[in-house]
Every structure is written in structure tokens, then in C-alpha cells.
Design an enzyme around this catalytic site. Structure first.
Site, PDB file in Angstrom:
ATOM      1  N   GLU A  89       5.163  -2.396  42.971  1.00 42.51           N
ATOM      2  CA  GLU A  89       4.632  -1.838  44.211  1.00 42.51           C
ATOM      3  C   GLU A  89       5.813  -1.390  45.054  1.00 42.51           C
ATOM      4  O   GLU A  89       6.860  -2.029  45.043  1.00 42.51           O
ATOM      5  CB  GLU A  89       3.828  -2.865  45.024  1.00 42.51           C
ATOM      6  CG  GLU A  89       2.502  -3.259  44.420  1.00 42.51           C
ATOM      7  CD  GLU A  89       2.610  -4.503  43.551  1.00 42.51           C
ATOM      8  OE1 GLU A  89       1.634  -4.816  42.859  1.00 42.51           O
ATOM      9  OE2 GLU A  89       3.680  -5.144  43.536  1.00 42.51           O
ATOM     10  N   ASN A  96       8.710   4.652  51.370  1.00 40.66           N
ATOM     11  CA  ASN A  96      10.041   4.501  50.774  1.00 40.66           C
ATOM     12  C   ASN A  96      10.308   5.615  49.755  1.00 40.66           C
ATOM     13  O   ASN A  96      10.216   5.417  48.542  1.00 40.66           O
ATOM     14  CB  ASN A  96      10.191   3.121  50.139  1.00 40.66           C
ATOM     15  CG  ASN A  96      11.621   2.804  49.765  1.00 40.66           C
ATOM     16  OD1 ASN A  96      12.463   3.696  49.644  1.00 40.66           O
ATOM     17  ND2 ASN A  96      11.891   1.528  49.559  1.00 40.66           N
ATOM     18  N   TYR A 108      12.085   5.675  40.977  1.00 45.88           N
ATOM     19  CA  TYR A 108      11.097   5.254  39.985  1.00 45.88           C
ATOM     20  C   TYR A 108      10.546   6.459  39.222  1.00 45.88           C
ATOM     21  O   TYR A 108      10.348   6.390  38.000  1.00 45.88           O
ATOM     22  CB  TYR A 108       9.982   4.440  40.633  1.00 45.88           C
ATOM     23  CG  TYR A 108      10.503   3.210  41.360  1.00 45.88           C
ATOM     24  CD1 TYR A 108      11.537   2.442  40.845  1.00 45.88           C
ATOM     25  CD2 TYR A 108       9.973   2.828  42.585  1.00 45.88           C
ATOM     26  CE1 TYR A 108      12.023   1.327  41.514  1.00 45.88           C
ATOM     27  CE2 TYR A 108      10.451   1.704  43.256  1.00 45.88           C
ATOM     28  CZ  TYR A 108      11.480   0.967  42.716  1.00 45.88           C
ATOM     29  OH  TYR A 108      11.953  -0.136  43.375  1.00 45.88           O
ATOM     30  N   ALA A 153      16.950  -5.084  45.294  1.00 49.25           N
ATOM     31  CA  ALA A 153      17.688  -4.813  46.523  1.00 49.25           C
ATOM     32  C   ALA A 153      19.170  -4.647  46.208  1.00 49.25           C
ATOM     33  O   ALA A 153      19.694  -5.260  45.280  1.00 49.25           O
ATOM     34  CB  ALA A 153      17.493  -5.938  47.539  1.00 49.25           C
TER      35      ALA A 153
END
Length: 151
Positions: free
Chosen positions: A109, A114, A121, A76
């Protein structure tokens, strides 16, 4: 944007700032007790923070490392700093740390909705794996499992 962002291992003293980011970023944030457990009891956990030159923590990344595999538990970034590649920096630092430990596989995960995270990623060479149905307890949303293998 701050120009000098450093990445370092998280300490217990960082939890207060990390909790603020956690509460801002997630509908069901982890508790202080969860972070304390990760930092003091879980032998597999490794946490990193992104810090400004004024010592403000602006992001964090947690992972578990078991033998030659790692699993990202959470990432985050404080809302006002999103879009400045802090998350990418945290992920690159996590990858650097685990490859030094001869880890060969990293998994995570991500919410299927998102797109920003999935794009990051993919940029870091993660591949799409399977779907975990109803993975997120707050909304019942599915999770996409992603993985990257290090050579």
C-alpha cells in the site's frame, strides 16, 4: 553519495539505526517493540537494510512472506540520501529475495499522494489495484494497493 551500498538481512543490532530512519520518515513511526516483534516473533517477516561502507544504515525494507505471496510492510530511506536510488535498491533486493523463495506475487500500500513512491513501484512493474479508503490513521488518507506478479 556513497558508492558502495550493500543490502543485507536486518539484525536486532540494526534496530537503533532503523528507528532513527523510521522517526524521520513517518508521522506515526513504528516502535522499538514493533521491530523487535517483527524480528523475533513474526515467522513471516523478512527485513533488509541498505548499508554504507562505513556500516551506517541508510534505509530499510520490511516484508511478510506467506506461502507464495509477499507483502511490503515498510520502506524508508534516510532523508539526506533520498533521490539516490537507495529505495529502488532495497525494493530490487526484496524482489530478488522473494523470487528465490518462489514467491509469485508482491503487494503493498502507498499513500495516494506519494508520487515518488508510486513512480518507483511502476518502474518495478507494479500495477495499480484498488483503493483502501482512510487507510492511514494519522491523516485519514487513502492508500493505493499495488501489486506485481513474478513469472
Amino acid at each position: 553519495m556513497e558508492t558502495n551500498i550493500t543490502y543485507r538481512k536486518m539484525t536486532l543490532d540494526d534496530i537503533d539505526q532503523v528507528l532513527l530512519i523510521e522517526q524521520e520518515a513517518f508521522d506515526t513511526p513504528w516502535t522499538r517493540e514493533a521491530f523487535e516483534h517483527e524480528m523475533t516473533t513474526n515467522l513471516y517477516s523478512h527485513y533488509l537494510v541498505a548499508e554504507t561502507e562505513t556500516k551506517e544504515i541508510i534505509g530499510y525494507c520490511g516484508m511478510w512472506v506467506v506461502m507464495d505471496e509477499s507483502h511490503i510492510t515498510n520502506v524508508a530511506v534516510v532523508e539526506r540520501m533520498r533521490g539516490n536510488k537507495i529505495g529502488e535498491g532495497l525494493m530490487r533486493e526484496a524482489i530478488r529475495v522473494v523470487t528465490e523463495q518462489e514467491v509469485v506475487l508482491m503487494t503493498l500500500e502507498v499513500r495516494v499522494s506519494n508520487e515518488v513512491a508510486k513512480n518507483l513501484y511502476h518502474k518495478l512493474n507494479f500495477q495499480d489495484g484498488g483503493i483502501r479508503k482512510n487507510y492511514y490513521s494519522d491523516t485519514g488518507e487513502d492508500a493505493l494497493v499495488m501489486w506485481v506478479e513474478f513469472k
